[in-house]
Design a protein around this motif. Structure first.
Motif, PDB file in Angstrom:
ATOM      1  N   LEU A 128       0.831  -1.200   0.000  1.00 42.39           N
ATOM      2  CA  LEU A 128       0.000   0.000   0.000  1.00 42.39           C
ATOM      3  C   LEU A 128       0.870   1.256   0.000  1.00 42.39           C
ATOM      4  O   LEU A 128       1.847   1.325   0.751  1.00 42.39           O
ATOM      5  CB  LEU A 128      -0.917   0.006   1.228  1.00 42.39           C
ATOM      6  N   TYR A 129       0.480   2.235  -0.828  1.00 42.60           N
ATOM      7  CA  TYR A 129       1.231   3.482  -0.951  1.00 42.60           C
ATOM      8  C   TYR A 129       0.281   4.668  -1.058  1.00 42.60           C
ATOM      9  O   TYR A 129      -0.704   4.608  -1.803  1.00 42.60           O
ATOM     10  CB  TYR A 129       2.093   3.473  -2.225  1.00 42.60           C
ATOM     11  N   PRO A 130       0.575   5.779  -0.375  1.00 45.67           N
ATOM     12  CA  PRO A 130      -0.191   6.999  -0.612  1.00 45.67           C
ATOM     13  C   PRO A 130      -0.018   7.408  -2.073  1.00 45.67           C
ATOM     14  O   PRO A 130       1.075   7.248  -2.643  1.00 45.67           O
ATOM     15  CB  PRO A 130       0.451   8.022   0.323  1.00 45.67           C
ATOM     16  N   TRP A 131      -1.081   7.899  -2.692  1.00 42.67           N
ATOM     17  CA  TRP A 131      -1.036   8.303  -4.102  1.00 42.67           C
ATOM     18  C   TRP A 131      -1.874   9.557  -4.273  1.00 42.67           C
ATOM     19  O   TRP A 131      -2.960   9.679  -3.690  1.00 42.67           O
ATOM     20  CB  TRP A 131      -1.568   7.168  -4.981  1.00 42.67           C
ATOM     21  N   TYR A 132      -1.397  10.483  -5.088  1.00 40.60           N
ATOM     22  CA  TYR A 132      -2.047  11.774  -5.338  1.00 40.60           C
ATOM     23  C   TYR A 132      -2.479  11.807  -6.795  1.00 40.60           C
ATOM     24  O   TYR A 132      -1.638  11.694  -7.692  1.00 40.60           O
ATOM     25  CB  TYR A 132      -1.031  12.880  -5.030  1.00 40.60           C
ATOM     26  N   GLY A 133      -3.782  11.909  -7.037  1.00 41.15           N
ATOM     27  CA  GLY A 133      -4.277  11.883  -8.407  1.00 41.15           C
ATOM     28  C   GLY A 133      -5.501  12.759  -8.583  1.00 41.15           C
ATOM     29  O   GLY A 133      -5.969  13.416  -7.645  1.00 41.15           O
ATOM     30  N   SER A 134      -6.045  12.738  -9.776  1.00 41.68           N
ATOM     31  CA  SER A 134      -7.211  13.554 -10.103  1.00 41.68           C
ATOM     32  C   SER A 134      -8.395  13.199  -9.210  1.00 41.68           C
ATOM     33  O   SER A 134      -8.761  12.028  -9.069  1.00 41.68           O
ATOM     34  CB  SER A 134      -7.609  13.352 -11.561  1.00 41.68           C
ATOM     35  N   ALA A 135      -9.029  14.210  -8.649  1.00 42.68           N
ATOM     36  CA  ALA A 135     -10.222  13.987  -7.828  1.00 42.68           C
ATOM     37  C   ALA A 135     -11.390  13.500  -8.686  1.00 42.68           C
ATOM     38  O   ALA A 135     -12.350  12.950  -8.162  1.00 42.68           O
ATOM     39  CB  ALA A 135     -10.596  15.282  -7.092  1.00 42.68           C
ATOM     40  N   ALA A 136     -11.297  13.655  -9.994  1.00 44.00           N
ATOM     41  CA  ALA A 136     -12.368  13.222 -10.895  1.00 44.00           C
ATOM     42  C   ALA A 136     -12.300  11.731 -11.208  1.00 44.00           C
ATOM     43  O   ALA A 136     -13.182  11.205 -11.883  1.00 44.00           O
ATOM     44  CB  ALA A 136     -12.307  14.029 -12.196  1.00 44.00           C
ATOM     45  N   LEU A 137     -11.310  11.042 -10.715  1.00 46.53           N
ATOM     46  CA  LEU A 137     -11.140   9.626 -11.026  1.00 46.53           C
ATOM     47  C   LEU A 137     -12.406   8.793 -10.791  1.00 46.53           C
ATOM     48  O   LEU A 137     -12.765   7.974 -11.644  1.00 46.53           O
ATOM     49  CB  LEU A 137      -9.974   9.076 -10.206  1.00 46.53           C
ATOM     50  N   PRO A 138     -13.134   8.970  -9.686  1.00 47.35           N
ATOM     51  CA  PRO A 138     -14.334   8.161  -9.478  1.00 47.35           C
ATOM     52  C   PRO A 138     -15.432   8.389 -10.527  1.00 47.35           C
ATOM     53  O   PRO A 138     -16.331   7.564 -10.661  1.00 47.35           O
ATOM     54  CB  PRO A 138     -14.841   8.599  -8.099  1.00 47.35           C
ATOM     55  N   MET A 139     -15.346   9.457 -11.273  1.00 46.14           N
ATOM     56  CA  MET A 139     -16.392   9.749 -12.258  1.00 46.14           C
ATOM     57  C   MET A 139     -16.384   8.790 -13.445  1.00 46.14           C
ATOM     58  O   MET A 139     -17.358   8.708 -14.181  1.00 46.14           O
ATOM     59  CB  MET A 139     -16.267  11.193 -12.745  1.00 46.14           C
ATOM     60  N   TYR A 140     -15.299   8.032 -13.618  1.00 48.60           N
ATOM     61  CA  TYR A 140     -15.271   7.110 -14.743  1.00 48.60           C
ATOM     62  C   TYR A 140     -16.098   5.857 -14.466  1.00 48.60           C
ATOM     63  O   TYR A 140     -16.523   5.161 -15.384  1.00 48.60           O
ATOM     64  CB  TYR A 140     -13.830   6.749 -15.122  1.00 48.60           C
TER      65      TYR A 140
END
Length: 152
Positions: A128-140
């Motif tokens: 497990l690793y912290p990851w920083y990505g687009s907040a819109a990811l769940p919209m897919y």
């Protein structure tokens, strides 16, 4: 005089390069609903599933573990905790797949991956690793439901 002009030009270019432009299509309500920061990003936890220590060859048990694995993926996605899941191709690291979990801490993610029957049975180990990505990811996810001809 040339030296002062060069210094002024360098300072001006540096200032202009660092200037940020406001997004004219910014939707505050949408950004807030997704937990986005000013850059449209947020923190997640990346889970890498690896081949575990359980080397059983019992087809019935393996089928049960993988059926439970897929059901758990569906449950976590429905709860909004899992935003990406998928297998990896053959590789020399024994990596089998990934999850991107919509949680703030590795500890929260650990509790979620422990609900997976294949993880519990040690078919998979998890990093497990912290990851920083687009907040819109769940919209897919809603779109993916509409384009899958066959459900696993």
């Amino acid at each position: 005089m040339k030296f002062l002009s060069a210094v002024f030009l360098a300072l001006f270019i540096g200032f202009a390069a660092n200037a940020q432009v406001q997004n004219p299509t910014y939707d505050k309500a949408l950004a807030d609903s997704l937990g986005a920061d000013d850059y449209g990003m947020k923190s997640y936890v990346l889970a890498i599933l690896k081949t575990g220590s359980n080397t059983t060859t019992d087809k019935e048990k393996l089928n049960a573990y993988f059926r439970g694995h897929m059901e758990n993926i569906g449950r976590l996605a429905k709860e909004g905790k899992l935003v990406v899941a998928g297998p990896l191709g053959k590789n020399d690291k024994n990596y089998r797949g990934i999850f991107i979990l919509d949680v703030k801490t590795v500890e929260e993610a650990q509790k979620l991956v422990e609900t997976d029957p294949a993880v519990k049975a040690k078919i998979f180990d998890v990093e497990l690793y912290p990851w920083y990505g687009s907040a819109a990811l769940p919209m897919y996810l809603p779109a993916s439901e509409k384009i899958a001809k066959i459900k696993p």
